[in-house]
Write a protein that holds these residues in place. Structure first.
Motif, mmCIF file in Angstrom:
data_model
loop_
_atom_site.group_PDB
_atom_site.id
_atom_site.type_symbol
_atom_site.label_atom_id
_atom_site.label_comp_id
_atom_site.label_asym_id
_atom_site.label_seq_id
_atom_site.Cartn_x
_atom_site.Cartn_y
_atom_site.Cartn_z
ATOM 1 N N MET A 1 0.859 -1.174 0.000
ATOM 2 C CA MET A 1 0.000 0.000 0.000
ATOM 3 C C MET A 1 0.898 1.228 0.000
ATOM 4 S SD MET A 1 -3.199 1.197 0.271
ATOM 5 C CE MET A 1 -4.094 -0.234 0.758
ATOM 6 N N THR A 2 0.628 2.141 -0.941
ATOM 7 C CA THR A 2 1.349 3.406 -0.982
ATOM 8 C C THR A 2 0.350 4.559 -1.013
ATOM 9 O OG1 THR A 2 1.507 3.521 -3.402
ATOM 10 C CG2 THR A 2 3.291 2.374 -2.243
ATOM 11 N N GLY A 59 -9.203 14.984 1.169
ATOM 12 C CA GLY A 59 -9.962 13.843 0.674
ATOM 13 C C GLY A 59 -9.125 13.044 -0.304
ATOM 14 N N VAL A 60 -9.735 12.007 -0.863
ATOM 15 C CA VAL A 60 -9.071 11.087 -1.788
ATOM 16 C C VAL A 60 -9.482 11.425 -3.214
ATOM 17 C CG1 VAL A 60 -8.935 8.669 -2.509
ATOM 18 C CG2 VAL A 60 -8.924 9.247 -0.080
ATOM 19 N N THR A 61 -8.500 11.515 -4.122
ATOM 20 C CA THR A 61 -8.800 11.813 -5.524
ATOM 21 C C THR A 61 -8.743 10.589 -6.417
ATOM 22 O OG1 THR A 61 -6.515 12.373 -6.070
ATOM 23 C CG2 THR A 61 -7.925 14.163 -5.304
ATOM 24 N N GLY A 62 -8.153 9.491 -5.946
ATOM 25 C CA GLY A 62 -8.106 8.296 -6.784
ATOM 26 C C GLY A 62 -7.461 7.117 -6.085
ATOM 27 N N VAL A 63 -7.801 5.932 -6.589
ATOM 28 C CA VAL A 63 -7.229 4.668 -6.116
ATOM 29 C C VAL A 63 -6.705 3.947 -7.344
ATOM 30 C CG1 VAL A 63 -7.695 2.484 -4.939
ATOM 31 C CG2 VAL A 63 -8.916 4.567 -4.237
ATOM 32 N N TYR A 64 -5.448 3.511 -7.286
ATOM 33 C CA TYR A 64 -4.776 2.931 -8.447
ATOM 34 C C TYR A 64 -4.090 1.634 -8.040
ATOM 35 C CZ TYR A 64 -5.612 7.716 -9.768
ATOM 36 O OH TYR A 64 -6.228 8.918 -10.005
ATOM 37 N N ASN A 66 -1.064 -1.157 -9.228
ATOM 38 C CA ASN A 66 0.065 -1.582 -10.056
ATOM 39 C C ASN A 66 0.378 -3.012 -9.634
ATOM 40 O OD1 ASN A 66 0.219 1.128 -10.796
ATOM 41 N ND2 ASN A 66 1.780 1.569 -9.281
ATOM 42 N N GLY A 67 -0.199 -3.976 -10.301
ATOM 43 C CA GLY A 67 0.012 -5.350 -9.861
ATOM 44 C C GLY A 67 -0.533 -5.525 -8.466
ATOM 45 N N SER A 68 0.318 -5.902 -7.529
ATOM 46 C CA SER A 68 -0.137 -6.126 -6.156
ATOM 47 C C SER A 68 -0.031 -4.880 -5.278
ATOM 48 C CB SER A 68 0.670 -7.262 -5.526
ATOM 49 O OG SER A 68 2.031 -6.910 -5.462
ATOM 50 N N THR A 69 0.412 -3.766 -5.830
ATOM 51 C CA THR A 69 0.523 -2.526 -5.056
ATOM 52 C C THR A 69 -0.696 -1.646 -5.312
ATOM 53 O OG1 THR A 69 2.931 -2.562 -5.199
ATOM 54 C CG2 THR A 69 1.916 -0.461 -4.649
ATOM 55 N N VAL A 70 -1.319 -1.217 -4.239
ATOM 56 C CA VAL A 70 -2.444 -0.278 -4.326
ATOM 57 C C VAL A 70 -1.937 1.084 -3.881
ATOM 58 C CG1 VAL A 70 -4.732 0.312 -3.427
ATOM 59 C CG2 VAL A 70 -4.143 -2.077 -3.888
ATOM 60 N N SER A 71 -2.248 2.102 -4.677
ATOM 61 C CA SER A 71 -1.822 3.465 -4.366
ATOM 62 C C SER A 71 -3.042 4.364 -4.228
ATOM 63 C CB SER A 71 -0.901 3.992 -5.474
ATOM 64 O OG SER A 71 -0.464 5.288 -5.154
ATOM 65 N N ILE A 72 -3.098 5.080 -3.128
ATOM 66 C CA ILE A 72 -4.186 6.014 -2.847
ATOM 67 C C ILE A 72 -3.620 7.430 -2.981
ATOM 68 C CG2 ILE A 72 -5.939 6.743 -1.175
ATOM 69 C CD1 ILE A 72 -6.108 3.751 -1.808
ATOM 70 N N VAL A 73 -4.293 8.276 -3.771
ATOM 71 C CA VAL A 73 -3.856 9.664 -3.944
ATOM 72 C C VAL A 73 -4.837 10.571 -3.196
ATOM 73 C CG1 VAL A 73 -3.362 11.516 -5.586
ATOM 74 C CG2 VAL A 73 -2.809 9.139 -6.173
ATOM 75 N N PHE A 74 -4.280 11.436 -2.359
ATOM 76 C CA PHE A 74 -5.046 12.403 -1.585
ATOM 77 C C PHE A 74 -4.840 13.798 -2.160
ATOM 78 C CE2 PHE A 74 -4.637 9.009 1.442
ATOM 79 C CZ PHE A 74 -5.707 9.117 2.310
ATOM 80 N N ARG A 114 -2.799 10.018 -12.497
ATOM 81 C CA ARG A 114 -3.023 10.337 -11.083
ATOM 82 C C ARG A 114 -3.016 11.838 -10.856
ATOM 83 N NH1 ARG A 114 0.758 5.595 -8.344
ATOM 84 N NH2 ARG A 114 0.000 3.982 -9.764
ATOM 85 N N VAL A 115 -2.097 12.527 -11.508
ATOM 86 C CA VAL A 115 -2.009 13.978 -11.375
ATOM 87 C C VAL A 115 -3.189 14.643 -12.086
ATOM 88 C CG1 VAL A 115 -0.621 16.016 -11.907
ATOM 89 C CG2 VAL A 115 0.497 13.920 -11.108
ATOM 90 N N LEU A 116 -3.483 14.214 -13.304
ATOM 91 C CA LEU A 116 -4.604 14.802 -14.046
ATOM 92 C C LEU A 116 -5.929 14.579 -13.322
ATOM 93 C CD1 LEU A 116 -3.578 13.880 -17.709
ATOM 94 C CD2 LEU A 116 -3.450 16.134 -16.599
ATOM 95 N N ASP A 117 -6.130 13.378 -12.766
ATOM 96 C CA ASP A 117 -7.354 13.110 -12.005
ATOM 97 C C ASP A 117 -7.456 14.052 -10.809
ATOM 98 O OD1 ASP A 117 -7.983 11.045 -13.737
ATOM 99 O OD2 ASP A 117 -7.362 9.452 -12.358
#
Length: 149
Positions: A1-2, A59-64, A66-74, A114-117
Motif C-alpha cells: 500500500m502506498t 480527501g481522496v482523488t483516486g485509487v490505483y 500496479n500489480g499487487s501494489t495499491v496506491s491512494i492519492v489524496f 493520477r495527477v490529471l485526475d
C-alpha cells in the motif's frame, strides 16, 4: 500500500519531488504505509520527510493498482514548513502545474493520470478507524477541487 499527495500552496502551485531512484521524472510526494499506520498519517509523515512541508489533507482523488501494489492519492493544502530535500529527494519544489504542462514534469505514464485526475476531479471522503474498540480517528470530508483542464 502506498500513498501520495496532490498538495497545493496558497498560490495554487503543486508540490512535486524528484527522487534519486526515479531521476527522470517529477512526481507527487508520498511513499509506503508502515504497519499499524493510517493512510492519512502515513502520507503526512512521508510528505514532511521528503519535503519539509506540513499539510492538511482534504480527501481522496483516486485509487490505483500496479500489480499487487495499491496506491491512494489524496488532495491537500500545505500548512507550513520549509522546502528542503531529504535522503530520498534530490529536488523538491512547488510548480504552477496544469494540464498543458504536466507532461514537462511527469514523465512516467503511470503517474500522469493520477495527477490529471487530482487536478480536475473532486476528492471523496476518507475515514480512519482504530479497532478493538472501534473509534473514528479521522474523517476527511472531501472537497471540490478547482478544475484546471
Amino acid at each position: 500500500m502506498t500513498v501520495s499527495g496532490y498538495i497545493t500552496n496558497e498560490k495554487e502551485e503543486t508540490l512535486l519531488v524528484k527522487t534519486f531512484w526515479r531521476a527522470d521524472t517529477w512526481e507527487l510526494p508520498g511513499g509506503g504505509v508502515e504497519s499499524g499506520e493510517t493512510l492519512d498519517l502515513a502520507l503526512c509523515r512521508e510528505i514532511f520527510e521528503e519535503t519539509g512541508i506540513t499539510v492538511k489533507l482534504l480527501g481522496v482523488t483516486g485509487v490505483y493498482s500496479n500489480g499487487s501494489t495499491v496506491s491512494i492519492v489524496f488532495h491537500g493544502k500545505s500548512t507550513g514548513g520549509v522546502l528542503r530535500t531529504s535522503e530520498e529527494t534530490q529536488d523538491v519544489r512547488f510548480v504552477k502545474l496544469d494540464s498543458s504542462n504536466v507532461h514537462q514534469y511527469i514523465k512516467r505514464g503511470k503517474f500522469i493520470p493520477r495527477v490529471l485526475d487530482a487536478m480536475k476531479g473532486h476528492s471523496i471522503p476518507f475515514e480512519a478507524f482504530k479497532v478493538r474498540p472501534y473509534k473514528l480517528l479521522e474523517r476527511l470530508e472531501g472537497t471540490a477541487i478547482h478544475d484546471e483542464s
